[in-house]
Structure formats: structure tokens, C-alpha cells
Design a protein around this motif. Structure first.
Motif, PDB file in Angstrom:
ATOM      1  N   ARG A  63      -8.836  -4.406   3.361  1.00  0.00           N
ATOM      2  CA  ARG A  63      -8.991  -3.389   4.549  1.00  0.00           C
ATOM      3  C   ARG A  63      -7.938  -2.259   4.851  1.00  0.00           C
ATOM      4  NH1 ARG A  63     -14.311  -2.449   5.754  1.00  0.00           N
ATOM      5  NH2 ARG A  63     -14.976  -3.869   6.692  1.00  0.00           N
ATOM      6  N   GLN A 103      -3.474   3.566  -8.973  1.00  0.00           N
ATOM      7  CA  GLN A 103      -4.641   2.783  -8.326  1.00  0.00           C
ATOM      8  C   GLN A 103      -5.276   1.684  -7.964  1.00  0.00           C
ATOM      9  OE1 GLN A 103      -8.023   5.549  -9.757  1.00  0.00           O
ATOM     10  NE2 GLN A 103      -6.633   6.673 -10.991  1.00  0.00           N
ATOM     11  N   GLN A 114      -8.109   0.426   2.384  1.00  0.00           N
ATOM     12  CA  GLN A 114      -8.549   1.791   3.032  1.00  0.00           C
ATOM     13  C   GLN A 114      -8.196   2.175   3.731  1.00  0.00           C
ATOM     14  OE1 GLN A 114     -12.022  -0.988   3.437  1.00  0.00           O
ATOM     15  NE2 GLN A 114     -13.522  -0.353   1.333  1.00  0.00           N
ATOM     16  N   TYR A 119      -6.590   6.854  -3.359  1.00  0.00           N
ATOM     17  CA  TYR A 119      -7.701   6.826  -4.069  1.00  0.00           C
ATOM     18  C   TYR A 119      -8.659   5.548  -3.495  1.00  0.00           C
ATOM     19  CZ  TYR A 119      -6.213   9.551  -7.711  1.00  0.00           C
ATOM     20  OH  TYR A 119      -5.351  10.934  -8.477  1.00  0.00           O
ATOM     21  N   GLU A 120      -9.432   5.933  -3.088  1.00  0.00           N
ATOM     22  CA  GLU A 120     -10.588   4.322  -2.336  1.00  0.00           C
ATOM     23  C   GLU A 120     -10.280   3.262  -3.279  1.00  0.00           C
ATOM     24  OE1 GLU A 120     -11.763   3.872   0.260  1.00  0.00           O
ATOM     25  OE2 GLU A 120     -11.326   5.521   1.083  1.00  0.00           O
ATOM     26  N   CYS A 122       0.910  -0.819   0.181  1.00  0.00           N
ATOM     27  CA  CYS A 122       0.172   0.472   0.563  1.00  0.00           C
ATOM     28  C   CYS A 122       0.841   1.746   0.380  1.00  0.00           C
ATOM     29  CB  CYS A 122      -1.337   0.273   1.227  1.00  0.00           C
ATOM     30  SG  CYS A 122      -2.321  -1.063   1.161  1.00  0.00           S
ATOM     31  N   LYS A 173     -17.602  -0.600   3.040  1.00  0.00           N
ATOM     32  CA  LYS A 173     -17.478   0.949   2.091  1.00  0.00           C
ATOM     33  C   LYS A 173     -17.371   0.921   1.046  1.00  0.00           C
ATOM     34  CE  LYS A 173     -17.697   2.316   7.771  1.00  0.00           C
ATOM     35  NZ  LYS A 173     -18.639   2.840   7.104  1.00  0.00           N
ATOM     36  N   ILE A 174     -17.808   0.546   0.391  1.00  0.00           N
ATOM     37  CA  ILE A 174     -16.859   0.174  -1.470  1.00  0.00           C
ATOM     38  C   ILE A 174     -17.367   1.589  -1.696  1.00  0.00           C
ATOM     39  CG2 ILE A 174     -17.184  -0.709  -3.393  1.00  0.00           C
ATOM     40  CD1 ILE A 174     -15.902  -2.427  -0.964  1.00  0.00           C
ATOM     41  N   SER A 175     -16.778   2.172  -2.054  1.00  0.00           N
ATOM     42  CA  SER A 175     -16.629   3.678  -2.975  1.00  0.00           C
ATOM     43  C   SER A 175     -17.107   3.406  -4.915  1.00  0.00           C
ATOM     44  CB  SER A 175     -15.719   4.841  -2.973  1.00  0.00           C
ATOM     45  OG  SER A 175     -14.795   4.510  -3.557  1.00  0.00           O
ATOM     46  N   SER A 176     -16.466   2.796  -5.249  1.00  0.00           N
ATOM     47  CA  SER A 176     -16.718   2.222  -6.428  1.00  0.00           C
ATOM     48  C   SER A 176     -16.478   0.857  -6.937  1.00  0.00           C
ATOM     49  CB  SER A 176     -15.820   3.011  -7.829  1.00  0.00           C
ATOM     50  OG  SER A 176     -14.762   2.782  -7.259  1.00  0.00           O
TER      51      SER A 176
END
Length: 408
Positions: free
Chosen positions: A160, A127, A163, A170-171, A118, A195-198
Motif C-alpha cells: 500500500r 522499480q 502504491q 512505477y506501480e 519508497c 489494484k495490482i497492475s502487473s
């Protein structure tokens, strides 16, 4: 005679590793009959990276490309050492023009994502996309390791970390292969809970002779659309603050409203990405491997071909123009400009190649007509009347298409 122009190349899918730490049952690389990966080097070499970037730099200068995208793929792209990505990104500035804005994306199964990874991906502004097929039962049914053990828990640990890590800018996005046997409400609830954004929803790869699961030959059912319609309706009901971006739905809404986003599965506007194998071979869409073994091997290589010349290969050309050159039976379809004939892989039959409607034709017809009806119901009546737009029920669209094809 007007010279035919190839669509612009938007980026490359780079197979940095030809092996994987998982053994997903539906994988088009390892479990659909094509064994050519065994002839590939396990990892892409630094020499191949340099040659690749020289070709990209030449292309961007000739076409004054303002943007270019590198998608790191596999196999599993985190099997290479972290030094690979430092060296790759470091070389980009030496080969590409300064006016080309470069973006990076890595598609991983998430199992190997650590704090170190990460940190590296965040520093390099790469990304992260993670493959996650839903709840533990659904995910572990397909996405298993080489001992047959499910990978859900390891994937969630990686998610996790991505995130939570401060370096990740970026998420992470989620890639989901649809299983219509799963519960659509539970699926969406899980995405919200994580909590998935996309995310994006993919149809399983399949052809007219290698049918996708849940879709038997000559079936009049629409199991994938039935599942997607339920997800779509529940998705719209979510508060905006909780609603994840779902690329397939947003692309279809934009197309229904008259916009023309570049997309792989739907629409008429191509988004051309070439595939570079670990040995430097240049190929068309890699999921074409489900059509027949060796089909993507057309003799193109970074050593002997520019990116433009690679576009002339028959299969690459087929993919590049699949959105504009629709199958014959798709021409009278009332939703053809939204559907775009579906994904080129899903059209294949060994008797006539890609001149067939998608194996998901009925599913796409049902899904698109449902979304159109739903979207039109949300618009002001005066606007709808001004443009003389009317909802097209699935049964009516199906009748129009059936009648046209029976008369041809």
C-alpha cells in the motif's frame, strides 16, 4: 568450424544481502538443503560494488550494450541501509558508458517497505517487485518470519505504501508462487481488489527427485495447469481496465502467435542473467540450489573473471543454452517452441543432469494447448485458415509425445 557464440548478458541479479528477515518454507536459499549462504558476507561491500560495476562497464563497451539491468535481490535487499543504493546508482555513471541505458529493479518481501524506502527507491528510479502469494491463508502458509508468524499483513502494508507514495514512478509488480490448493477465482479477485497492475506466476522450485508440492511421483494429474487454466479463463473475462498484466500468460500468447520474447520459464529465446553473490562470486541461476547443495559454486569471481569468461562455466553455460539445447525427450513435442523445455531447474535429475523434461511437462502441455485453443477462437477465421493453423487438444498433444518417446 563455426565458433559457438554465447547469448548476450541482459543483466545481473545482485545478492546485496545474504540473510533474510523472513523464513519462507519453500525458499531455495535457506530451506532446500543448500547452506552455502552461511559462508557469505551478510552484505555486499562498496569495494565489491565498484569491482562489479567495472566488470559491467567493460562488458558493455566490448559488446556495445544499449541496455543493462540490475536486479537487487537477497535474502532481503532492504536489509542494507538506504545509503547502499545511493552509492550504487551514483557509481554507475562513473563506470558504464553513456550509451548504455540502465534500469534497476528490487525484489522484496515488502515487510520493510516504509515511506522512507519508497522515497529513496522512487528518487533512484528503482522499480519495486513484491512477493505476495495470494490471500492471507495461502500467503501465511509459506511466507513466515523466524518465529513462524505469517507476514501477510506486513506485506500488504508495504504494498500500500509503494502504491500510494508520490515518489514511486512505477506501480509495484507482484511475484506469486503458485499454490494449486488455493482458489483460483478468489486469487484473481484479490489481485483486482488490491489494484495490482502487473504480476507474474511462478511454479514452485522442484526437481525429479525433490518434487514440488501437489505433484507426486509418476502422477498423471495436472494440478498446476488446472489452477492456471481457471485463472486464465477468468482473467480473459475481466474488463480490460481491470485486467492486470500477467507475464506468464502474455509470454505464452506471444509465443503461440509466433513472437519470440526472451523468457526464463518458456520459449526458445534466452534471457541471460548472471548472479553475483555478496562476496563477488559469479554464479548461474540461483534457484539451481534446489538441485543439490553447492551446485552453483563453480569458482567464478569478479576478481578473477570477466563476465564473458564466467559464461564458460559448465552450469552457467547449461543455463545460457537451456532454451536452444532441449532435453532429448522434448525434441518430438509439438509445443516445444512455446514450452522451450520448461525452466532448466525443473529438468534436473542426479542421474543424467538436465537432460529430462520438466517435472511440470504435463502441466505445461495442458496449459499451452488450452491457451492456444482459446486464442485461436478469438482470431478471424480467414486468418487462421490462411496460415493453416489448427487447435491442438491436450489429449492429442500428449498422444503425439507419448508415441514418439515410446518409439525412440
Amino acid at each position: 568450424m563455426r565458433k559457438h557464440r554465447h547469448p548476450q548478458i541482459k543483466g545481473l541479479v545482485i545478492k546485496v544481502a545474504s540473510r533474510c528477515n523472513l523464513n519462507c518454507s519453500y525458499c531455495y536459499v535457506y530451506n532446500q538443503g543448500d547452506t552455502t549462504y552461511q559462508l557469505q558476507p551478510r552484505f555486499m561491500s562498496g569495494e565489491t560494488v565498484s569491482l562489479l560495476l567495472k566488470r559491467v562497464g567493460d562488458y558493455c563497451r566490448r559488446h556495445r550494450s544499449r541496455t543493462f539491468r540490475f536486479i537487487f535481490h537477497g535474502g532481503e535487499p532492504l536489509l542494507v541501509p538506504v545509503s547502499f543504493y545511493y552509492e550504487f546508482v551514483g557509481k554507475v555513471t562513473s563506470y558504464l558508458p553513456t550509451y548504455t541505458t540502465v534500469s534497476y529493479f528490487v525484489q522484496t518481501n515488502g515487510v520493510l517497505l516504509t515511506d522512507r524506502w519508497c522515497q529513496v527507491l522512487g528518487e533512484l528510479n528503482i522499480q519495486i517487485g513484491i512477493s505476495l502469494d495470494g490471500d492471507p491463508q495461502t500467503h501465511n502458509k509459506y511466507r513466515v518470519d523466524h518465529k513462524g508468524q505469517g507476514s501477510y499483513e506486513a506485506t500488504i502494508r508495504g504494498l500500500r505504501k509503494a502504491q500510494a507514495h508520490k515518489a514511486v514512478r512505477y506501480e509495484p509488480g507482484i511475484l506469486v508462487v503458485i499454490d494449486p490448493g488455493s482458489d483460483p477465482a478468489s486469487f484473481l479477485e484479490q489481485m483486482v481488489r488490491l489494484k495490482i497492475s502487473s504480476l507474474n506466476l511462478l511454479f514452485p522450485d522442484g526437481t525429479h527427485t525433490n518434487r514440488p508440492p501437489h505433484l507426486p511421483l509418476h502422477s498423471l494429474e495436472t494440478p498446476y495447469a488446472d489452477w492456471l487454466v481457471q485463472v486464465f479463463d477468468k482473467w480473459l473475462q475481466l474488463p480490460v481496465s481491470e485486467r492486470p498484466s500477467i507475464r506468464l500468460f502474455q509470454q505464452l500468447i506471444n509465443l503461440i502467435l509466433g513472437f519470440t520474447p526472451a523468457a526464463t520459464v518458456v520459449g526458445r529465446k534466452p534471457g541471460v542473467f548472471l548472479v553475483i553473490e555478496t562476496d563477488g562470486s559469479i554464479e548461474a541461476e540461483d534457484s539451481l540450489k534446489v538441485c543439490q547443495p553447492g551446485i552453483t559454486k563453480e569458482g567464478q569471481h569478479l576478481q578473477t573473471h570477466t563476465l564473458e569468461s564466467a559464461l564458460a562455466a559448465p552450469l552457467v553455460t547449461q543455463c545460457a543454452h537451456s532454451r536452444s539445447a532441449l532435453p532429448t525427450k522434448c525434441l518430438p513435442c509439438p509445443i516445444r517452441n512455446v514450452c522451450g523445455g520448461g525452466f532448466v531447474v525443473h529438468r534436473y535429475h542426479p542421474e543424467n543432469g538436465f537432460d529430462n523434461p520438466s517435472v511440470y511437462c504435463r502441466d505445461l502441455l495442458r496449459l499451452i494447448t488450452h491457451i492456444q485453443t482459446t486464442v485461436l477462437a478469438t482470431l478471424p477465421r480467414s486468418l487462421v485458415e490462411n496460415y493453416s493453423v489448427r487447435p491442438l487438444p491436450f489429449e492429442q498433444a500428449l498422444e503425439i509425445l507419448s508415441k514418439s518417446n515410446s518409439e525412440s
